[in-house]
Scaffold this active site. Structure first.
Site, mmCIF file in Angstrom:
data_model
loop_
_atom_site.group_PDB
_atom_site.id
_atom_site.type_symbol
_atom_site.label_atom_id
_atom_site.label_comp_id
_atom_site.label_asym_id
_atom_site.label_seq_id
_atom_site.Cartn_x
_atom_site.Cartn_y
_atom_site.Cartn_z
ATOM 1 N N LYS A 136 0.504 -1.164 0.146
ATOM 2 C CA LYS A 136 -0.080 -0.001 -0.027
ATOM 3 C C LYS A 136 1.000 1.410 0.146
ATOM 4 O O LYS A 136 1.636 1.194 0.780
ATOM 5 C CB LYS A 136 -1.311 0.084 1.077
ATOM 6 C CG LYS A 136 -2.317 0.926 0.776
ATOM 7 C CD LYS A 136 -3.330 1.489 2.674
ATOM 8 C CE LYS A 136 -3.919 1.578 2.353
ATOM 9 N NZ LYS A 136 -4.654 1.976 4.005
ATOM 10 N N SER A 211 -9.659 1.892 3.151
ATOM 11 C CA SER A 211 -8.991 2.611 2.321
ATOM 12 C C SER A 211 -7.660 1.851 1.410
ATOM 13 O O SER A 211 -7.129 1.968 0.636
ATOM 14 C CB SER A 211 -7.480 3.430 3.230
ATOM 15 O OG SER A 211 -7.009 3.008 4.055
ATOM 16 N N SER A 235 -9.512 -0.813 7.632
ATOM 17 C CA SER A 235 -9.850 -0.373 5.427
ATOM 18 C C SER A 235 -8.907 -2.222 5.091
ATOM 19 O O SER A 235 -8.691 -1.724 4.073
ATOM 20 C CB SER A 235 -8.317 0.682 5.858
ATOM 21 O OG SER A 235 -8.779 1.650 6.005
#
Length: 554
Positions: A136, A211, A235
């Protein structure tokens, strides 16, 4: 007990089964618990093995991408370069539709070829040798962009690796690239990225969640074997549910946060995605542990999470006998999609058939967690993001005065969601409102922790949906932030309590070409990841009515 990553029998029993190209998206079979020999005692701590009886052939359970790669290298059946090229080719074919990655590494093939030379020399390989991992983009990687999904950090290249990334590289993993996210982790759809919108591999007109939507979509589309994400209020778990993959949010402090861009420091954790429980366990083994660069990282001993996950042919017919499971009542009522409720109830029935004792558990403070979370997270964000001012960090806008430089750099660099949360947090922390909002939210957090502690004294694990709905369409909620925030109701309480949670695919609801996946969330006491992974592995291996491979790969 020896580590099963090194066991040839374990490698061969979990390696990737070859399938025809058009068979990977077939969803067939029936709900069944194949014979097995692993029994969890009432506290889910003891496993006993017995011989199993035969049953009719069924589609194979989820296999381990990591063990498949390792078996291929050790047997010399395939080279690391061939494996890397396969993933890169799949990424090139699917990325125009999915848009999971913000950056793809240019050194993947060179690293794979270097690994092949090590294999030829007979050198000992790390447990993740040749495994391609997505990271990420709010987790720092040296010599690779790390933007946090924000224009204010466009072009930023850290001079160091986050501790989790460093440990993965030391174990032999190859970072394939940086995955998309909502800006600084603030969002639930990945529509809040400053660069692009990621699509769900199950239906490209729908969101992958957020996210960590890029990391979840990349694993779902098999663009990488596994990936890292971050979880502040769900997330990792919500995207795992939307994309039909395994998502693990560990106990706060289990994994070092050094190198993770701070959003809400008391809530942030690094988590992982995989296509199977085994993969999640192996990644957790690699990255967990104390780190001198993170004072909040725990010094608790790290168990060998993978060693307790045995193959399906060793299970008993009641592998969860005596396990106490509490279904959270507040997560199955109004506002939850009926298809999701049906899938979770079917999963609970399956757990009962495996020997677990199921009861309903009420957490009276559950509904209070959502507003408390947004006050606390926004307050911490307003402080953490003050560093991005165009001077210390972030791209700088030319200005005649210092105040204008600060203001203009942040106005241009930050997106609307980040600005709104900074304003919310600053307001909650202001002198006149601190006690009414921030202090009250901290009191609610204490209540949430106590409610989980009480519930987990009488139950080994708790279960709930990971999200109140399946993946919704891109743009559907972009103009309704309250509806977007409400989607986090299933996950934020876990972060407030600091306990671990695991999401495993459990069923489908109508939508898209082949249905939309639903994830079952399992919650345990602090540092009980080993128990959650054992239960999740048994559930995953015995749930034979679905194949969680998106039609995009057909």
């Amino acid at each position: 007990m020896p580590c099963l990553i090194q066991s040839p029998r374990f490698l061969l029993s979990h390696c990737l089964s070859p399938l025809p190209p058009n068979a990977r998206a077939v969803f067939c079979g029936r709900l069944s618990h194949r014979s097995a020999a692993a029994a969890l005692s009432s506290d889910a701590q003891t496993i006993a093995s017995n011989q199993s009886s035969s049953c009719a052939p069924l589609p194979p359970p989820p296999s381990s991408e990591i063990l498949s790669v390792r078996e291929s290298l050790l047997s010399r059946r395939r080279t690391a370069a061939e494996i890397a090229e396969e993933y890169l080719d799949r990424l090139r074919r699917t990325e125009p539709q999915i848009r999971s990655f913000l950056h793809v590494s240019e050194t993947v093939m060179r690293e794979a070829e270097e690994l092949d030379r090590l294999v030829e020399s007979g050198a000992e390989l790390g447990p993740l040798a040749g495994v391609l991992i997505g990271v990420k983009d709010n987790i720092c990687t040296v010599d690779m962009p790390s933007t946090g999904g924000s224009r204010i950090l466009e072009g930023y290249r850290p001079a160091f690796d986050a501790t989790a990334v460093r440990k993965l590289k030391e174990a032999g993993a190859i970072v394939i690239g940086k995955t998309n996210l909502d800006e600084f982790g603030m969002g639930s759809t990945t529509e809040g990225s400053g660069f692009q919108v990621t699509a769900n591999p199950w239906d490209v007109s729908r969101v992958p969640g957020g996210s960590s939507g890029g990391s979840a979509a990349a694993v779902s589309a098999r663009q990488c074997a596994v990936s890292l994400g971050s979880d502040t209020g769900g997330s990792v778990r919500q995207p795992a549910s939307f994309c039909g993959v395994v998502g693990l949010k560990p106990t706060y402090g289990r994994i070092s946060r050094f190198g993770l861009m701070s959003y809400a420091s008391s809530l942030d954790v690094i988590g992982c995605f995989g296509s199977s429980i085994i993969d999640a366990a192996i990644i957790l083994n690699a990255v967990a542990g104390h780190d001198r660069f993170d004072a909040t990282s725990s010094m608790n001993e790290v168990p060998d999470y993978a060693s307790c996950l045995i193959s399906i042919d060793q299970f008993d017919s009641k592998p969860l006998k005596g396990l106490r499971i509490g279904m959270i009542t507040e997560t199955m009522g109004d506002g939850v999609d009926m298809g999701v409720v049906s899938s979770i109830k079917a999963a609970a029935l399956h757990l009962e058939e495996l020997g677990a004792v199921l009861t309903e558990v009420s957490l009276p403070s559950f509904s209070l967690g959502l507003p408390a979370y947004y006050i606390l997270a926004s307050s911490e964000a307003s402080s953490n993001l003050s560093r991005y001012d165009g001077v210390r960090y972030g791209n700088q806008v030319a200005a005649d005065e210092l105040i204008s430089l600060y203001g203009d750099s942040r106005a241009i660099g930050f997106g609307p969601e980040v600005k709104m949360r900074i304003l919310m947090g600053t307001y909650a922390l202001s002198a006149g409102y601190y006690e009414a909002y921030y202090k009250r939210a901290q009191q609610v957090r204490t209540l949430v922790r106590k409610s989980f502690k009480d519930a987990l004294e009488t139950n080994d694990i708790l279960i709930s949906p990971a999200a109140p709905s399946p993946a919704f369409r891109i743009g559907e909620k972009v103009n309704d932030p309250l509806a977007m925030y409400a989607g986090d109701i299933m996950t934020v309480n876990v972060n407030l309590a600091g306990v671990p949670a695991l999401v495993v695919p459990c069923g489908f609801v109508e939508g898209g070409i082949a249905g939309l996946p639903v994830g079952l969330q399992m919650i345990g006491t602090s540092f009980s990841e080993e128990k959650l992974l054992r239960v999740g592995h048994i559930f995953e291996q015995t749930l034979q009515n679905h194949r969680f491979v998106p039609p995009l790969l057909a």
